[in-house]
Design a protein around this motif. Structure first.
Motif, PDB file in Angstrom:
ATOM      1  N   VAL A 102      36.035 -12.658 -11.183  1.00  0.00           N
ATOM      2  CA  VAL A 102      36.852 -11.518 -11.628  1.00  0.00           C
ATOM      3  C   VAL A 102      36.200 -10.200 -11.220  1.00  0.00           C
ATOM      4  O   VAL A 102      36.832  -9.326 -10.590  1.00  0.00           O
ATOM      5  N   CYS A 103      34.925 -10.036 -11.558  1.00  0.00           N
ATOM      6  CA  CYS A 103      34.238  -8.771 -11.282  1.00  0.00           C
ATOM      7  C   CYS A 103      34.075  -8.529  -9.789  1.00  0.00           C
ATOM      8  O   CYS A 103      34.229  -7.392  -9.323  1.00  0.00           O
ATOM      9  N   ILE A 104      33.773  -9.577  -9.022  1.00  0.00           N
ATOM     10  CA  ILE A 104      33.589  -9.409  -7.575  1.00  0.00           C
ATOM     11  C   ILE A 104      34.893  -8.994  -6.920  1.00  0.00           C
ATOM     12  O   ILE A 104      34.914  -8.115  -6.048  1.00  0.00           O
ATOM     13  N   PHE A 105      36.001  -9.591  -7.324  1.00  0.00           N
ATOM     14  CA  PHE A 105      37.295  -9.197  -6.744  1.00  0.00           C
ATOM     15  C   PHE A 105      37.647  -7.761  -7.125  1.00  0.00           C
ATOM     16  O   PHE A 105      38.172  -7.009  -6.292  1.00  0.00           O
ATOM     17  N   VAL A 106      37.366  -7.373  -8.359  1.00  0.00           N
ATOM     18  CA  VAL A 106      37.660  -6.000  -8.784  1.00  0.00           C
ATOM     19  C   VAL A 106      36.841  -5.007  -7.969  1.00  0.00           C
ATOM     20  O   VAL A 106      37.366  -4.004  -7.467  1.00  0.00           O
ATOM     21  N   VAL A 107      35.542  -5.284  -7.808  1.00  0.00           N
ATOM     22  CA  VAL A 107      34.688  -4.323  -7.109  1.00  0.00           C
ATOM     23  C   VAL A 107      34.999  -4.307  -5.613  1.00  0.00           C
ATOM     24  O   VAL A 107      34.929  -3.242  -4.972  1.00  0.00           O
ATOM     25  N   MET A 108      35.348  -5.452  -5.022  1.00  0.00           N
ATOM     26  CA  MET A 108      35.729  -5.450  -3.605  1.00  0.00           C
ATOM     27  C   MET A 108      37.035  -4.692  -3.405  1.00  0.00           C
ATOM     28  O   MET A 108      37.210  -3.979  -2.407  1.00  0.00           O
ATOM     29  N   PHE A 109      37.940  -4.833  -4.364  1.00  0.00           N
ATOM     30  CA  PHE A 109      39.210  -4.108  -4.308  1.00  0.00           C
ATOM     31  C   PHE A 109      38.969  -2.600  -4.375  1.00  0.00           C
ATOM     32  O   PHE A 109      39.464  -1.830  -3.544  1.00  0.00           O
ATOM     33  N   LEU A 110      38.160  -2.175  -5.354  1.00  0.00           N
ATOM     34  CA  LEU A 110      37.878  -0.745  -5.509  1.00  0.00           C
ATOM     35  C   LEU A 110      37.129  -0.186  -4.308  1.00  0.00           C
ATOM     36  O   LEU A 110      37.461   0.884  -3.785  1.00  0.00           O
ATOM     37  N   ASP A 111      36.102  -0.906  -3.865  1.00  0.00           N
ATOM     38  CA  ASP A 111      35.290  -0.435  -2.745  1.00  0.00           C
ATOM     39  C   ASP A 111      36.111  -0.320  -1.467  1.00  0.00           C
ATOM     40  O   ASP A 111      35.960   0.635  -0.692  1.00  0.00           O
ATOM     41  N   SER A 112      36.995  -1.286  -1.246  1.00  0.00           N
ATOM     42  CA  SER A 112      37.842  -1.238  -0.049  1.00  0.00           C
ATOM     43  C   SER A 112      38.777  -0.037  -0.093  1.00  0.00           C
ATOM     44  O   SER A 112      38.916   0.695   0.896  1.00  0.00           O
ATOM     45  N   ILE A 113      39.412   0.178  -1.239  1.00  0.00           N
ATOM     46  CA  ILE A 113      40.339   1.312  -1.367  1.00  0.00           C
ATOM     47  C   ILE A 113      39.622   2.637  -1.126  1.00  0.00           C
ATOM     48  O   ILE A 113      40.090   3.500  -0.368  1.00  0.00           O
ATOM     49  N   VAL A 114      38.463   2.802  -1.769  1.00  0.00           N
ATOM     50  CA  VAL A 114      37.738   4.067  -1.668  1.00  0.00           C
ATOM     51  C   VAL A 114      37.289   4.332  -0.238  1.00  0.00           C
ATOM     52  O   VAL A 114      37.394   5.458   0.266  1.00  0.00           O
ATOM     53  N   ASN A 115      36.806   3.304   0.444  1.00  0.00           N
ATOM     54  CA  ASN A 115      36.331   3.516   1.819  1.00  0.00           C
ATOM     55  C   ASN A 115      37.486   3.716   2.804  1.00  0.00           C
ATOM     56  O   ASN A 115      37.335   4.472   3.774  1.00  0.00           O
ATOM     57  N   ILE A 116      38.613   3.079   2.551  1.00  0.00           N
ATOM     58  CA  ILE A 116      39.792   3.381   3.381  1.00  0.00           C
ATOM     59  C   ILE A 116      40.254   4.814   3.121  1.00  0.00           C
ATOM     60  O   ILE A 116      40.623   5.546   4.048  1.00  0.00           O
ATOM     61  N   TYR A 117      40.194   5.247   1.861  1.00  0.00           N
ATOM     62  CA  TYR A 117      40.554   6.625   1.496  1.00  0.00           C
ATOM     63  C   TYR A 117      39.638   7.621   2.206  1.00  0.00           C
ATOM     64  O   TYR A 117      40.105   8.623   2.772  1.00  0.00           O
ATOM     65  N   TRP A 118      38.327   7.350   2.211  1.00  0.00           N
ATOM     66  CA  TRP A 118      37.393   8.237   2.904  1.00  0.00           C
ATOM     67  C   TRP A 118      37.632   8.237   4.413  1.00  0.00           C
ATOM     68  O   TRP A 118      37.456   9.256   5.082  1.00  0.00           O
ATOM     69  N   SER A 119      38.026   7.083   4.951  1.00  0.00           N
ATOM     70  CA  SER A 119      38.351   7.028   6.386  1.00  0.00           C
ATOM     71  C   SER A 119      39.527   7.943   6.706  1.00  0.00           C
ATOM     72  O   SER A 119      39.532   8.640   7.730  1.00  0.00           O
ATOM     73  N   LEU A 120      40.515   7.969   5.815  1.00  0.00           N
ATOM     74  CA  LEU A 120      41.658   8.863   6.015  1.00  0.00           C
ATOM     75  C   LEU A 120      41.244  10.324   5.903  1.00  0.00           C
ATOM     76  O   LEU A 120      41.756  11.178   6.635  1.00  0.00           O
ATOM     77  N   LEU A 121      40.301  10.610   4.997  1.00  0.00           N
ATOM     78  CA  LEU A 121      39.804  11.976   4.889  1.00  0.00           C
ATOM     79  C   LEU A 121      39.047  12.389   6.150  1.00  0.00           C
ATOM     80  O   LEU A 121      39.119  13.544   6.577  1.00  0.00           O
ATOM     81  N   VAL A 122      38.330  11.443   6.750  1.00  0.00           N
ATOM     82  CA  VAL A 122      37.631  11.728   8.004  1.00  0.00           C
ATOM     83  C   VAL A 122      38.640  12.024   9.110  1.00  0.00           C
ATOM     84  O   VAL A 122      38.476  12.974   9.897  1.00  0.00           O
ATOM     85  N   LEU A 123      39.699  11.227   9.154  1.00  0.00           N
ATOM     86  CA  LEU A 123      40.708  11.419  10.201  1.00  0.00           C
ATOM     87  C   LEU A 123      41.478  12.731  10.030  1.00  0.00           C
ATOM     88  O   LEU A 123      42.053  13.238  10.997  1.00  0.00           O
ATOM     89  N   THR A 124      41.494  13.264   8.809  1.00  0.00           N
ATOM     90  CA  THR A 124      42.147  14.568   8.575  1.00  0.00           C
ATOM     91  C   THR A 124      41.153  15.727   8.634  1.00  0.00           C
ATOM     92  O   THR A 124      41.443  16.828   8.164  1.00  0.00           O
ATOM     93  N   ASP A 125      39.945  15.442   9.159  1.00  0.00           N
ATOM     94  CA  ASP A 125      38.911  16.457   9.413  1.00  0.00           C
ATOM     95  C   ASP A 125      38.344  17.094   8.147  1.00  0.00           C
ATOM     96  O   ASP A 125      37.781  18.190   8.197  1.00  0.00           O
ATOM     97  N   ILE A 126      38.462  16.419   7.007  1.00  0.00           N
ATOM     98  CA  ILE A 126      37.832  16.927   5.785  1.00  0.00           C
ATOM     99  C   ILE A 126      36.337  16.609   5.800  1.00  0.00           C
ATOM    100  O   ILE A 126      35.515  17.403   5.353  1.00  0.00           O
ATOM    101  N   TYR A 127      35.990  15.425   6.305  1.00  0.00           N
ATOM    102  CA  TYR A 127      34.595  15.052   6.504  1.00  0.00           C
ATOM    103  C   TYR A 127      34.318  14.908   7.996  1.00  0.00           C
ATOM    104  O   TYR A 127      35.235  14.755   8.808  1.00  0.00           O
ATOM    105  N   SER A 128      33.026  14.927   8.342  1.00  0.00           N
ATOM    106  CA  SER A 128      32.621  14.763   9.738  1.00  0.00           C
ATOM    107  C   SER A 128      33.022  13.377  10.240  1.00  0.00           C
ATOM    108  O   SER A 128      32.996  12.377   9.493  1.00  0.00           O
TER     109      SER A 128
END
Length: 375
Positions: free
Chosen positions: A239-265
């Motif tokens: 249960v916990c591993i699936f929850v944390v993999m789900f959260l971690d994946s979402i957050v890192n995909i979100y940061w990837s989108l922020l990178v593509l919109t030039d908010i981060y390097s």
């Protein structure tokens, strides 16, 4: 088979994920060591979150980063505690698997060879991918202006990923034995379909006897016991591993989108992609492994029902005792499903995978909308 691997798996006791020995004094020492690992990570997390939290201009980004960091630490603690409190049940699981293998070899006369080498290669490659994927993140953190919790969560991330690989290994071993049982039932079904053409065949008499059917039924009972042990041993960890993999994946995909919109390097894209891609691979393989066990169970059920139909269609029908055991076997297969379940919260299969992907898209849209308010 798991006993054969135990001489290698026991070295994961360094991470607190496998008992080192069956001896009580050594287990007590390992429990002290495991508690030290848990409190060390919890203490560091408490200090960082409340007294030395990183500061970034993008509030949503830091909020989700802190959430994932805390979830990594909590998951690591749950994994360590669940293993630490169930050393005896772990060895019971290993012994039950060994007894099942002997049952296949002696009573069912099914040769149980070692695992195909391709499966060993698969887990070796998975381990290498999850280890090597940390290097881009380390490089980015060392050479660029990184704000986050990477160094403080690195130990928990590593422990969680290794535990996920071990859970996959155990689950695939279970699925492999379900497949072996299905082959035996398929062979019996084939002999029953031959009917009168094999009445004088010694193999037919053996495979279609009441004693052999009872051995098949006992093998299924032992398999169901193994699945129950697995779900009880690792349910909360899953249960916990699936929850944390789900959260971690979402957050890192979100940061990837922020990178593509030039908010981060743009250099941070290497860090985010090297994080969420291995996690998505682990989620997919875990769900595929659960689906494999589920489908093998369905094949077992179809062969048991087919065996009942074939027995009734023969010129010389089987005895009443044989029919009674066969009916009980069919009911047992129907009621006692061989599935991987995470404490009843979810069954691990392809339907869970689709639910995860759907939820990811939904939460990514929400994060992007909230993030746009602060940019």
């Amino acid at each position: 088979m798991l006993y054969a691997l135990q001489r290698y798996l026991k070295y994961f006791a360094i991470l607190g994920l496998v008992p080192w020995s069956e001896k009580a004094p050594q287990q007590q020492l390992q429990k002290i060591y495991t508690i030290f690992i848990i409190f060390l990570n919890l203490g560091v997390a408490f200090y960082i979150v409340f007294f030395a939290s990183p500061v970034d201009d993008l509030l949503v980004s830091m909020l989700v980063s802190c959430t994932v960091f805390i979830s990594q630490i909590v998951t690591m603690s749950v994994v360590e505690l669940q293993v630490m409190c169930q050393y005896k049940r772990y060895y019971e699981f290993c012994l039950q698997l060994k007894c099942l293998r002997l049952h296949f070899q002696c009573e069912l006369q099914q040769p149980v060879k070692g695992w195909p080498w391709t499966r060993y290669v698969k887990y070796f490659v998975l381990g290498i991918i999850n280890f090597v994927s940390l290097f881009p993140s380390v490089y980015v953190v060392l050479h660029f202006d990184y704000i986050g919790y990477f160094w403080f969560s690195l130990g928990a991330v590593f422990i969680n990923r290794v535990q996920c690989l071990l859970l996959l290994l155990y689950a695939e071993l279970l699925g492999y034995h379900v497949e072996l049982l299905d082959r035996r039932l398929q062979a019996v079904h084939s002999y029953r379909l031959l009917g009168a053409h094999s009445q004088l065949n010694v193999k037919f008499e053996q495979m279609c006897s009441l004693e052999y059917l009872l051995s098949l039924k006992r093998a299924y009972m032992e398999l169901y016991r193994l699945f129950e042990l697995y779900n009880g041993l690792f349910g909360w960890s899953i249960v916990c591993i699936f929850v944390v993999m789900f959260l971690d994946s979402i957050v890192n995909i979100y940061w990837s989108l922020l990178v593509l919109t030039d908010i981060y390097s743009f250099v941070f894209i290497y860090m985010t992609c090297s994080t969420f891609v291995p996690l998505l691979i682990l989620i997919f393989i875990f769900c595929r492994c659960g689906e494999y066990c589920k489908r093998q169970h369905m094949l077992v059920g179809s062969h048991v029902r087919g065996l009942a139909c074939a027995a009734q269609c023969q010129a010389v029908p089987p005895t009443l005792a044989y029919n009674a055991v066969l009916a009980e076997f069919a009911m047992q297969v129907e009621q006692d499903a061989l599935i991987i379940s995470a404490e009843g919260f979810m069954d691990i299969d392809y339907s869970l995978l689709m639910s995860i992907f759907t939820a990811m898209v939904t939460y990514l849209i929400v994060l992007m909308q909230f993030g746009s308010l602060y940019t």
